[in-house]
Scaffold this motif. Structure first.
Motif, PDB file in Angstrom:
ATOM      1  N   TRP A  13       0.707  -1.187  -0.070  1.00  0.00           N
ATOM      2  CA  TRP A  13       0.297  -0.105   0.358  1.00  0.00           C
ATOM      3  C   TRP A  13       1.218   1.258   0.288  1.00  0.00           C
ATOM      4  CZ3 TRP A  13      -3.865  -1.690   4.562  1.00  0.00           C
ATOM      5  CH2 TRP A  13      -4.710  -2.423   4.077  1.00  0.00           C
ATOM      6  N   ASP A  14       0.497   1.998  -0.938  1.00  0.00           N
ATOM      7  CA  ASP A  14       1.078   3.635  -0.989  1.00  0.00           C
ATOM      8  C   ASP A  14       2.835   3.127  -1.306  1.00  0.00           C
ATOM      9  OD1 ASP A  14      -0.323   5.360  -0.963  1.00  0.00           O
ATOM     10  OD2 ASP A  14      -0.809   4.739   1.314  1.00  0.00           O
ATOM     11  N   TRP A  33      -2.596  -1.176  -3.575  1.00  0.00           N
ATOM     12  CA  TRP A  33      -3.089  -0.005  -3.315  1.00  0.00           C
ATOM     13  C   TRP A  33      -2.972   1.627  -2.943  1.00  0.00           C
ATOM     14  CZ3 TRP A  33      -5.073   3.209   1.270  1.00  0.00           C
ATOM     15  CH2 TRP A  33      -6.258   4.019   1.022  1.00  0.00           C
ATOM     16  N   ARG A  34      -3.295   2.684  -4.195  1.00  0.00           N
ATOM     17  CA  ARG A  34      -2.120   3.814  -4.199  1.00  0.00           C
ATOM     18  C   ARG A  34      -0.528   3.852  -4.729  1.00  0.00           C
ATOM     19  NH1 ARG A  34      -4.987   7.851   0.234  1.00  0.00           N
ATOM     20  NH2 ARG A  34      -7.211   8.006  -1.003  1.00  0.00           N
ATOM     21  N   ASN A  36       2.495   3.342  -6.696  1.00  0.00           N
ATOM     22  CA  ASN A  36       3.258   4.826  -7.442  1.00  0.00           C
ATOM     23  C   ASN A  36       4.237   3.958  -8.791  1.00  0.00           C
ATOM     24  OD1 ASN A  36       4.336   6.266  -9.311  1.00  0.00           O
ATOM     25  ND2 ASN A  36       4.881   8.234  -7.546  1.00  0.00           N
ATOM     26  N   SER A  53      -6.198  -0.337  -7.095  1.00  0.00           N
ATOM     27  CA  SER A  53      -7.212   0.589  -7.236  1.00  0.00           C
ATOM     28  C   SER A  53      -6.255   1.822  -6.340  1.00  0.00           C
ATOM     29  CB  SER A  53      -8.214  -0.050  -5.610  1.00  0.00           C
ATOM     30  OG  SER A  53      -9.142   1.748  -5.671  1.00  0.00           O
ATOM     31  N   GLU A  54      -6.953   3.127  -7.143  1.00  0.00           N
ATOM     32  CA  GLU A  54      -5.676   4.610  -7.219  1.00  0.00           C
ATOM     33  C   GLU A  54      -4.226   4.114  -7.236  1.00  0.00           C
ATOM     34  OE1 GLU A  54      -7.208   6.099  -3.842  1.00  0.00           O
ATOM     35  OE2 GLU A  54      -9.044   4.890  -3.573  1.00  0.00           O
ATOM     36  N   ALA A  55      -3.961   3.315  -7.596  1.00  0.00           N
ATOM     37  CA  ALA A  55      -2.976   2.683  -7.776  1.00  0.00           C
ATOM     38  C   ALA A  55      -2.237   4.139  -9.586  1.00  0.00           C
ATOM     39  CB  ALA A  55      -1.776   1.866  -8.886  1.00  0.00           C
ATOM     40  N   ASP A  56      -1.158   4.781  -9.836  1.00  0.00           N
ATOM     41  CA  ASP A  56      -0.471   5.130 -10.468  1.00  0.00           C
ATOM     42  C   ASP A  56       0.144   4.460 -11.578  1.00  0.00           C
ATOM     43  OD1 ASP A  56       0.687   7.152 -12.938  1.00  0.00           O
ATOM     44  OD2 ASP A  56       2.064   8.632 -10.446  1.00  0.00           O
ATOM     45  N   THR A  84      -7.518   0.355 -11.410  1.00  0.00           N
ATOM     46  CA  THR A  84      -7.309   1.833 -10.818  1.00  0.00           C
ATOM     47  C   THR A  84      -8.335   2.533 -10.184  1.00  0.00           C
ATOM     48  OG1 THR A  84      -6.596   3.070 -13.014  1.00  0.00           O
ATOM     49  CG2 THR A  84      -4.664   1.645 -11.786  1.00  0.00           C
ATOM     50  N   ALA A  86     -11.267   3.974  -7.674  1.00  0.00           N
ATOM     51  CA  ALA A  86     -10.672   4.475  -6.435  1.00  0.00           C
ATOM     52  C   ALA A  86     -12.265   2.651  -6.797  1.00  0.00           C
ATOM     53  CB  ALA A  86     -11.456   5.351  -6.312  1.00  0.00           C
ATOM     54  N   GLU A 101      -8.097   4.195   4.340  1.00  0.00           N
ATOM     55  CA  GLU A 101      -7.720   5.536   4.698  1.00  0.00           C
ATOM     56  C   GLU A 101      -7.411   5.809   6.509  1.00  0.00           C
ATOM     57  OE1 GLU A 101      -9.559   8.174   2.231  1.00  0.00           O
ATOM     58  OE2 GLU A 101      -8.280   7.740   0.742  1.00  0.00           O
TER      59      GLU A 101
END
Length: 108
Positions: A13-14, A33-34, A36, A53-56, A84, A86, A101
């Motif tokens: 994550w992140d 998730w998220r 980069n 989900s929300e990955a760049d 990707t 949400a 979150e």
């Protein structure tokens, strides 16, 4: 370089994996998730059942041997936004992305 790494069921994550070389890596059932992944090389990587989900994924490199979260092989016209976007559904036993979150914000 993480070429060929076996990272099954991991929590990334992140994670900041910008420009990482993940050629032929096995990332099955992992949470990205998220993450980069901008400019990362995922040629031949296995992302089956992974959460993006929300990955760049901007400028991320895929090839015809990259296996996507739905189990299909990547194609030039693959719609990666469905992975990707949400997601407001149960993720790893947590009620929603909002709940995840709040878990992270409570760690600060």
């Amino acid at each position: 370089r993480l070429d060929g790494a076996i990272i099954v069921g991991s929590s990334l994550w992140d994670a900041d994996l910008r420009g990482a070389s993940l050629r032929d890596a096995v990332l099955r059932k992992s949470s990205l998730w998220r993450a980069n992944l901008a400019g990362a090389d995922l040629s031949g990587a296995n992302l089956e059942e992974s959460l993006l989900s929300e990955a760049d994924l901007s400028d991320t490199i895929f090839d015809e041997n990259t296996r996507l979260p739905d189990g299909r092989l990547w194609t030039a016209d693959a719609d990666l936004s469905k992975f990707t976007a949400a997601q407001k559904r149960a993720i790893f036993g947590v009620a929603s992305v909002d709940d995840i979150e709040s878990l992270f914000s409570s760690r600060d």
